[in-house]
Design a protein around this motif. Structure first.
Motif, PDB file in Angstrom:
ATOM      1  N   LEU A  21      34.540 -15.524  42.128  1.00  0.00           N
ATOM      2  CA  LEU A  21      33.552 -16.173  42.924  1.00  0.00           C
ATOM      3  C   LEU A  21      33.964 -16.272  44.221  1.00  0.00           C
ATOM      4  N   ILE A  22      35.244 -16.645  44.655  1.00  0.00           N
ATOM      5  CA  ILE A  22      35.908 -16.848  45.997  1.00  0.00           C
ATOM      6  C   ILE A  22      35.872 -15.395  46.595  1.00  0.00           C
ATOM      7  N   LEU A  23      36.290 -14.453  45.725  1.00  0.00           N
ATOM      8  CA  LEU A  23      36.393 -13.029  46.498  1.00  0.00           C
ATOM      9  C   LEU A  23      34.982 -12.331  46.658  1.00  0.00           C
ATOM     10  N   ALA A  24      34.054 -12.849  45.750  1.00  0.00           N
ATOM     11  CA  ALA A  24      32.525 -12.416  46.228  1.00  0.00           C
ATOM     12  C   ALA A  24      31.895 -13.048  47.707  1.00  0.00           C
ATOM     13  N   VAL A  25      32.300 -14.217  47.517  1.00  0.00           N
ATOM     14  CA  VAL A  25      31.621 -15.140  48.721  1.00  0.00           C
ATOM     15  C   VAL A  25      32.431 -14.514  49.950  1.00  0.00           C
ATOM     16  N   SER A  57      32.555  -6.394  43.787  1.00  0.00           N
ATOM     17  CA  SER A  57      32.129  -7.890  43.623  1.00  0.00           C
ATOM     18  C   SER A  57      31.503  -8.021  42.382  1.00  0.00           C
ATOM     19  N   ILE A  58      30.286  -7.341  42.037  1.00  0.00           N
ATOM     20  CA  ILE A  58      29.632  -7.635  40.905  1.00  0.00           C
ATOM     21  C   ILE A  58      30.409  -7.390  39.419  1.00  0.00           C
ATOM     22  N   ALA A  59      31.169  -6.260  39.549  1.00  0.00           N
ATOM     23  CA  ALA A  59      31.872  -5.903  38.400  1.00  0.00           C
ATOM     24  C   ALA A  59      32.944  -7.235  38.039  1.00  0.00           C
ATOM     25  N   PHE A  60      33.753  -7.601  38.872  1.00  0.00           N
ATOM     26  CA  PHE A  60      34.814  -8.766  38.869  1.00  0.00           C
ATOM     27  C   PHE A  60      34.031  -9.799  38.331  1.00  0.00           C
ATOM     28  N   LEU A  61      32.954 -10.125  38.808  1.00  0.00           N
ATOM     29  CA  LEU A  61      32.047 -11.532  38.423  1.00  0.00           C
ATOM     30  C   LEU A  61      31.546 -11.411  37.078  1.00  0.00           C
ATOM     31  N   LEU A  62      30.952  -9.967  36.806  1.00  0.00           N
ATOM     32  CA  LEU A  62      30.790 -10.055  35.363  1.00  0.00           C
ATOM     33  C   LEU A  62      31.503 -10.019  34.402  1.00  0.00           C
ATOM     34  N   ILE A  63      32.836  -9.276  34.716  1.00  0.00           N
ATOM     35  CA  ILE A  63      33.885  -9.362  33.855  1.00  0.00           C
ATOM     36  C   ILE A  63      34.444 -10.560  33.347  1.00  0.00           C
ATOM     37  N   THR A  64      34.799 -11.550  34.635  1.00  0.00           N
ATOM     38  CA  THR A  64      35.137 -12.754  34.298  1.00  0.00           C
ATOM     39  C   THR A  64      34.294 -13.956  33.521  1.00  0.00           C
ATOM     40  N   PHE A  65      33.077 -13.563  33.946  1.00  0.00           N
ATOM     41  CA  PHE A  65      31.926 -14.235  33.309  1.00  0.00           C
ATOM     42  C   PHE A  65      31.652 -14.186  31.909  1.00  0.00           C
ATOM     43  N   VAL A  66      31.647 -12.616  31.488  1.00  0.00           N
ATOM     44  CA  VAL A  66      31.836 -12.364  30.129  1.00  0.00           C
ATOM     45  C   VAL A  66      33.127 -12.832  29.355  1.00  0.00           C
ATOM     46  N   SER A  67      34.007 -12.948  29.906  1.00  0.00           N
ATOM     47  CA  SER A  67      35.394 -13.563  29.249  1.00  0.00           C
ATOM     48  C   SER A  67      35.291 -14.825  28.951  1.00  0.00           C
ATOM     49  N   VAL A  68      34.755 -15.696  30.078  1.00  0.00           N
ATOM     50  CA  VAL A  68      34.485 -17.006  29.889  1.00  0.00           C
ATOM     51  C   VAL A  68      33.487 -17.183  28.609  1.00  0.00           C
ATOM     52  N   VAL A  69      32.591 -16.503  28.445  1.00  0.00           N
ATOM     53  CA  VAL A  69      31.577 -16.557  27.389  1.00  0.00           C
ATOM     54  C   VAL A  69      32.188 -16.424  25.980  1.00  0.00           C
ATOM     55  N   LEU A  70      32.997 -15.211  25.912  1.00  0.00           N
ATOM     56  CA  LEU A  70      33.589 -14.727  24.653  1.00  0.00           C
ATOM     57  C   LEU A  70      34.900 -15.591  24.430  1.00  0.00           C
ATOM     58  N   SER A  71      35.437 -16.337  25.329  1.00  0.00           N
ATOM     59  CA  SER A  71      36.501 -17.330  25.192  1.00  0.00           C
ATOM     60  C   SER A  71      36.032 -18.546  24.434  1.00  0.00           C
ATOM     61  N   ASN A  72      34.862 -18.933  24.793  1.00  0.00           N
ATOM     62  CA  ASN A  72      34.249 -19.883  24.137  1.00  0.00           C
ATOM     63  C   ASN A  72      33.819 -19.658  22.699  1.00  0.00           C
ATOM     64  N   ILE A  73      33.250 -18.431  22.524  1.00  0.00           N
ATOM     65  CA  ILE A  73      32.961 -18.064  21.206  1.00  0.00           C
ATOM     66  C   ILE A  73      33.962 -17.717  20.514  1.00  0.00           C
ATOM     67  N   SER A  74      35.100 -17.547  20.893  1.00  0.00           N
ATOM     68  CA  SER A  74      36.226 -17.209  20.126  1.00  0.00           C
ATOM     69  C   SER A  74      37.105 -18.622  19.676  1.00  0.00           C
ATOM     70  N   LEU A  75      36.891 -19.732  20.686  1.00  0.00           N
ATOM     71  CA  LEU A  75      37.335 -20.767  20.140  1.00  0.00           C
ATOM     72  C   LEU A  75      36.369 -21.644  19.245  1.00  0.00           C
ATOM     73  N   LYS A  76      35.385 -21.363  19.153  1.00  0.00           N
ATOM     74  CA  LYS A  76      34.334 -21.705  18.038  1.00  0.00           C
ATOM     75  C   LYS A  76      34.546 -21.040  16.542  1.00  0.00           C
ATOM     76  N   LYS A  77      34.897 -19.838  16.707  1.00  0.00           N
ATOM     77  CA  LYS A  77      35.117 -19.086  15.476  1.00  0.00           C
ATOM     78  C   LYS A  77      36.699 -19.440  14.736  1.00  0.00           C
ATOM     79  N   ILE A  78      37.450 -20.088  15.429  1.00  0.00           N
ATOM     80  CA  ILE A  78      38.895 -20.362  14.854  1.00  0.00           C
ATOM     81  C   ILE A  78      38.551 -21.028  13.734  1.00  0.00           C
ATOM     82  N   SER A  79      39.336 -20.630  12.648  1.00  0.00           N
ATOM     83  CA  SER A  79      39.303 -21.450  11.245  1.00  0.00           C
ATOM     84  C   SER A  79      40.505 -22.428  11.167  1.00  0.00           C
TER      85      SER A  79
END
Length: 192
Positions: A21-25, A57-79
């Motif tokens: 976000l900082i780099l995009a701004v 700008s958009i690629a870095f934003l998308l990669i990090t945003f998708v990573s945040v979403v996937l991180s949350n999904i991964s933490l929910k799927k922990i056994s």
């Protein structure tokens, strides 16, 4: 349990969403801020691309945003195969020093206009990832705080054995019974 390298990398990259976000701004020229918003009568002249380097700008934003979403999904799927009784807890501050340096770097001349600096910065991030992965510190991600996860020192009992551990829990960790999983050098707790 050890994070798979891909999951660990996703969690690591997701923590850099604020940097994206900082780099995009910083990639938005000052002249764009002074433009008037679209006039409906001149729709053909309207376009919304504030970035000087939109692909990066958009690629870095998308990669990090998708990573945040996937991180949350991964933490929910922990056994959580183990049961533990938490006896005492103490909240500990999240070690954010590993994440501070890249943010400082973003204000020291790095931009999408300088591919050689971006390449150097990418190498820096790869080394930081390797160090945090090998040291078992991937879970010490300050962005997790934004989603309610907190880090604790805890005295726990598992199968009659007492031990002192670092524990990650969503919300406040109070003494009681929890389902847990070990990830690298941490326990992740659910329930309570």
């Amino acid at each position: 349990m050890q994070f798979r390298i891909f999951s660990a990398f996703v969690i690591f990259i997701g923590s850099y969403l604020p940097l994206a976000l900082i780099l995009a701004v910083q990639d938005i020229p000052m002249s764009w801020w002074g433009r008037s918003f679209c006039d409906i009568s001149k729709m053909s002249e309207c376009y919304f691309n504030p970035f000087s380097n939109p692909y990066l700008s958009i690629a870095f934003l998308l990669i990090t945003f998708v990573s945040v979403v996937l991180s949350n999904i991964s933490l929910k799927k922990i056994s959580f195969p183990f049961e533990a009784r938490v006896k005492r807890t103490k909240a500990i501050p999240n070690d954010i020093i590993n994440y501070v340096f890249p943010y400082v770097v973003s204000f020291m001349g790095i931009s999408y206009e300088s591919p050689e600096k971006l390449l150097g910065f990418a190498m820096f991030l790869i080394w930081m990832f390797a160090i945090t992965y090998k040291s078992g510190q991937i879970i010490m991600n300050p962005l997790l705080l934004m989603f309610g996860w907190k880090l604790y020192e805890a005295e726990i009992e598992i199968n009659g054995n007492e031990r002192s551990v670092r524990m990650l829990h969503k919300g406040n960790l109070i003494p009681g019974d929890y389902s847990v999983q070990t990830i690298q050098d941490f326990y992740v707790a659910r329930g309570g």
